[in-house]
Design a protein around this motif. Structure first.
Motif, PDB file in Angstrom:
ATOM      1  N   LEU A 213      -6.036  -2.229  -0.471  1.00 18.15           N
ATOM      2  CA  LEU A 213      -4.663  -2.129  -0.972  1.00 18.15           C
ATOM      3  C   LEU A 213      -4.020  -0.823  -0.530  1.00 18.15           C
ATOM      4  O   LEU A 213      -2.867  -0.800  -0.087  1.00 18.15           O
ATOM      5  CB  LEU A 213      -4.657  -2.227  -2.504  1.00 18.15           C
ATOM      6  CG  LEU A 213      -4.812  -3.631  -3.091  1.00 18.15           C
ATOM      7  CD1 LEU A 213      -5.220  -3.549  -4.559  1.00 18.15           C
ATOM      8  CD2 LEU A 213      -3.506  -4.410  -2.953  1.00 18.15           C
ATOM      9  N   ARG A 214      -4.757   0.255  -0.621  1.00 16.08           N
ATOM     10  CA  ARG A 214      -4.222   1.554  -0.206  1.00 16.08           C
ATOM     11  C   ARG A 214      -3.961   1.587   1.303  1.00 16.08           C
ATOM     12  O   ARG A 214      -2.938   2.095   1.758  1.00 16.08           O
ATOM     13  CB  ARG A 214      -5.188   2.680  -0.609  1.00 16.08           C
ATOM     14  CG  ARG A 214      -5.278   2.901  -2.118  1.00 16.08           C
ATOM     15  CD  ARG A 214      -6.263   4.034  -2.444  1.00 16.08           C
ATOM     16  NE  ARG A 214      -5.918   5.249  -1.724  1.00 16.08           N
ATOM     17  CZ  ARG A 214      -5.002   6.129  -2.126  1.00 16.08           C
ATOM     18  NH1 ARG A 214      -4.340   5.927  -3.246  1.00 16.08           N
ATOM     19  NH2 ARG A 214      -4.755   7.210  -1.413  1.00 16.08           N
ATOM     20  N   GLU A 215      -4.881   1.044   2.067  1.00 20.75           N
ATOM     21  CA  GLU A 215      -4.719   1.034   3.524  1.00 20.75           C
ATOM     22  C   GLU A 215      -3.517   0.172   3.923  1.00 20.75           C
ATOM     23  O   GLU A 215      -2.717   0.554   4.786  1.00 20.75           O
ATOM     24  CB  GLU A 215      -6.005   0.503   4.173  1.00 20.75           C
ATOM     25  CG  GLU A 215      -5.959   0.427   5.693  1.00 20.75           C
ATOM     26  CD  GLU A 215      -6.008   1.776   6.386  1.00 20.75           C
ATOM     27  OE1 GLU A 215      -5.989   1.808   7.627  1.00 20.75           O
ATOM     28  OE2 GLU A 215      -6.046   2.822   5.679  1.00 20.75           O
ATOM     29  N   ALA A 216      -3.390  -0.993   3.288  1.00 22.26           N
ATOM     30  CA  ALA A 216      -2.266  -1.880   3.598  1.00 22.26           C
ATOM     31  C   ALA A 216      -0.934  -1.257   3.198  1.00 22.26           C
ATOM     32  O   ALA A 216       0.080  -1.437   3.886  1.00 22.26           O
ATOM     33  CB  ALA A 216      -2.458  -3.225   2.892  1.00 22.26           C
ATOM     34  N   ALA A 217      -0.924  -0.514   2.088  1.00 16.69           N
ATOM     35  CA  ALA A 217       0.308   0.165   1.662  1.00 16.69           C
ATOM     36  C   ALA A 217       0.692   1.263   2.651  1.00 16.69           C
ATOM     37  O   ALA A 217       1.868   1.424   3.000  1.00 16.69           O
ATOM     38  CB  ALA A 217       0.129   0.752   0.260  1.00 16.69           C
ATOM     39  N   HIS A 218      -0.288   2.024   3.121  1.00 22.69           N
ATOM     40  CA  HIS A 218      -0.016   3.035   4.147  1.00 22.69           C
ATOM     41  C   HIS A 218       0.592   2.390   5.389  1.00 22.69           C
ATOM     42  O   HIS A 218       1.532   2.924   5.989  1.00 22.69           O
ATOM     43  CB  HIS A 218      -1.306   3.773   4.535  1.00 22.69           C
ATOM     44  CG  HIS A 218      -1.619   4.952   3.674  1.00 22.69           C
ATOM     45  ND1 HIS A 218      -2.623   4.933   2.724  1.00 22.69           N
ATOM     46  CD2 HIS A 218      -1.066   6.184   3.597  1.00 22.69           C
ATOM     47  CE1 HIS A 218      -2.675   6.102   2.114  1.00 22.69           C
ATOM     48  NE2 HIS A 218      -1.745   6.881   2.624  1.00 22.69           N
ATOM     49  N   GLN A 219       0.059   1.245   5.791  1.00 22.20           N
ATOM     50  CA  GLN A 219       0.562   0.572   6.987  1.00 22.20           C
ATOM     51  C   GLN A 219       2.014   0.139   6.811  1.00 22.20           C
ATOM     52  O   GLN A 219       2.804   0.209   7.757  1.00 22.20           O
ATOM     53  CB  GLN A 219      -0.313  -0.642   7.315  1.00 22.20           C
ATOM     54  CG  GLN A 219      -1.691  -0.288   7.866  1.00 22.20           C
ATOM     55  CD  GLN A 219      -1.620   0.426   9.202  1.00 22.20           C
ATOM     56  OE1 GLN A 219      -0.731   0.201  10.005  1.00 22.20           O
ATOM     57  NE2 GLN A 219      -2.562   1.332   9.438  1.00 22.20           N
ATOM     58  N   ARG A 220       2.377  -0.317   5.630  1.00 22.47           N
ATOM     59  CA  ARG A 220       3.776  -0.710   5.388  1.00 22.47           C
ATOM     60  C   ARG A 220       4.705   0.483   5.584  1.00 22.47           C
ATOM     61  O   ARG A 220       5.774   0.347   6.183  1.00 22.47           O
ATOM     62  CB  ARG A 220       3.923  -1.285   3.972  1.00 22.47           C
ATOM     63  CG  ARG A 220       3.302  -2.659   3.847  1.00 22.47           C
ATOM     64  CD  ARG A 220       3.417  -3.243   2.442  1.00 22.47           C
ATOM     65  NE  ARG A 220       2.753  -4.554   2.422  1.00 22.47           N
ATOM     66  CZ  ARG A 220       3.363  -5.707   2.143  1.00 22.47           C
ATOM     67  NH1 ARG A 220       4.648  -5.719   1.833  1.00 22.47           N
ATOM     68  NH2 ARG A 220       2.693  -6.848   2.171  1.00 22.47           N
ATOM     69  N   LEU A 221       4.298   1.619   5.086  1.00 26.00           N
ATOM     70  CA  LEU A 221       5.144   2.810   5.235  1.00 26.00           C
ATOM     71  C   LEU A 221       5.247   3.238   6.694  1.00 26.00           C
ATOM     72  O   LEU A 221       6.344   3.384   7.243  1.00 26.00           O
ATOM     73  CB  LEU A 221       4.566   3.960   4.404  1.00 26.00           C
ATOM     74  CG  LEU A 221       5.085   4.156   2.984  1.00 26.00           C
ATOM     75  CD1 LEU A 221       4.487   5.416   2.384  1.00 26.00           C
ATOM     76  CD2 LEU A 221       6.599   4.229   2.940  1.00 26.00           C
TER      77      LEU A 221
END
Length: 419
Positions: A213-221
């Motif tokens: 979840l954290r990695e995917a959120a970083h990618q969105r940003l």
């Protein structure tokens, strides 16, 4: 903090035994080859850094990624992206999902480390060259390049040790808040996630999903806010440009170096050589860096915790553990900070997370994420003191105004985002 040993080693990863003539001969041949090759293309001998990191990981262990782990990582990232959809107005930024071993993390992120570390290393190599008296430089002639070669090898060896230590701890490509991986690549390190989950005494699948979840959120940003990658990296570079070299520490380190004695290299350490300048400009650049890191990490924490909600049984424990991990930094991160003078910690993480939560409450998800449309829209240091007041402020800005970039590789704009 213990000294980081200098990174020269035999192929097996162990330092040479000065009482073993064969090992000593092999070591001296390696040293002679390094000098014969001349200075590296930059201030750091990155080939040596990779070798040292690989040797260190070979000693500590670097388990290969199994097919099961690869599938588990891909499934976790896919599920994480689905959970993030209602929690973020920014679309998925994952173009490829990867499960890396520790050596792969080093190899895949090395280009960004070069960009960040070369300027600092350049000042160290320059300072080492300046230690040679002016009257002696003319006599040395071409041999002056040996000083630069030694400096690049010294820094490369110890940087390899630091990166090897980091590789044994990081859980994902974006964990330390910098866009280290190739754009669009979301990556987890299964071996480190397993060890971390064991320490927390939590189920591995929960820990893996929370990291995803954290990695995917970083990618969105970083994929859908075009200016953010340059903004964060430039904040690091500006801060690094104000780091000075302690000449006395270099003299002390060089005083322990004897090219005929391999053990002398084990005593050389670069910690303490780099120190930030205590000037208003450097303090301002440090504040800019800390705010940039805090805003990124605060957004990630808030969005991930909102997405996980009641889905993960231990989400509260995981969230608190990650906040403490990011705020304090692990042993390897502290070693890296001591080596190059860069502390990549979001000191105001909790305040930033509270600010994003207030924005969600007062302006909704789309209104919150609209602030990523331009760096001037983001909260300033003063806004951290009163998140609610900042959130209530009227900003005539709409998510549709975000510049998502042009060209064939530009991500598509989200359509009709809803809070």
């Amino acid at each position: 903090m213990p000294d980081i040993p200098f990174g020269f080693a035999l192929p097996g990863g162990q330092p040479p035994d000065p009482n073993d003539p064969q090992q000593l001969q092999q070591f001296m041949a390696q040293l002679q080859q390094m000098f014969a090759a001349g200075p590296a293309s930059g201030p750091v001998n990155w080939d040596l850094a990779r070798q040292v990191a690989a040797s260190q990981l070979g000693t500590a262990g670097d388990p290969a990624v199994t097919p099961y782990e690869r599938n588990a990582v891909e499934e976790a990232l896919r599920l994480a992206d689905l959970w993030l959809e209602p929690a973020s107005a920014l679309p998925s930024g994952i173009q490829s999902a990867a499960a890396w071993n520790r050596n792969e993390w080093i190899y895949k992120t090395l280009d960004v480390w070069k960009k960040l570390c070369d300027p600092v290393a350049g000042r160290m190599v320059g300072a080492m060259t300046d230690l040679v008296p002016p009257e002696a430089r003319a006599q040395l002639g071409p041999m002056q390049s040996m000083v630069a070669t030694l400096g690049g090898a010294l820094f490369g060896g110890q940087l390899g040790q630091a990166l090897g230590s980091l590789a044994a701890e990081v859980l994902s490509a974006g964990e330390i808040g910098l866009p280290l991986a190739p754009p669009g690549t979301a990556a987890l390190i299964p071996a480190n996630i397993t060890a971390y989950g064991r320490g927390l005494e939590l189920p591995e699948d929960e820990v893996r999903l929370y990291v995803a979840l954290r990695e995917a959120a970083h990618q969105r940003l970083f994929q859908h806010v075009p200016w953010l990658r340059g903004h964060v990296l430039s904040a690091v570079e500006i801060y690094a440009s104000g780091i000075t070299v302690n000449r006395e520490a270099i003299e002390e380190a060089m005083g322990r170096f004897d090219p005929m004695n391999p053990e002398s290299m084990q005593a050389m350490a670069l910690e303490g050589i780099f120190t930030p300048e205590d000037t208003p400009a450097q303090k301002a650049s440090l504040a800019r860096l800390e705010i940039a890191l805090a805003l990124v990490e605060g957004w990630v924490c808030h969005v991930v915790d909102s997405a996980a909600g009641e889905r993960l049984p231990n989400v509260a424990r995981l969230a608190e553990a990650f906040r403490r991990r990011r705020a304090a930094g692990g042993p390897a991160e502290q070693t890296f900070a001591a080596l190059v003078g860069l502390e990549l910690r979001p000191r105001r993480l909790r305040e930033a997370a509270a600010l994003w939560a207030a924005l969600t409450e007062h302006r909704g998800i789309a209104g919150r994420d609209a602030l990523w449309g331009h760096p001037d829209l983001l909260p300033s240091e003063d806004d951290f003191a009163d998140p609610a007041a900042f959130a209530r402020a009227q900003l005539d800005f709409d998510l549709g105004d975000i510049d998502f970039g042009d060209g064939p590789d530009a991500p598509e704009k989200p359509t009709n985002p809803t809070p």
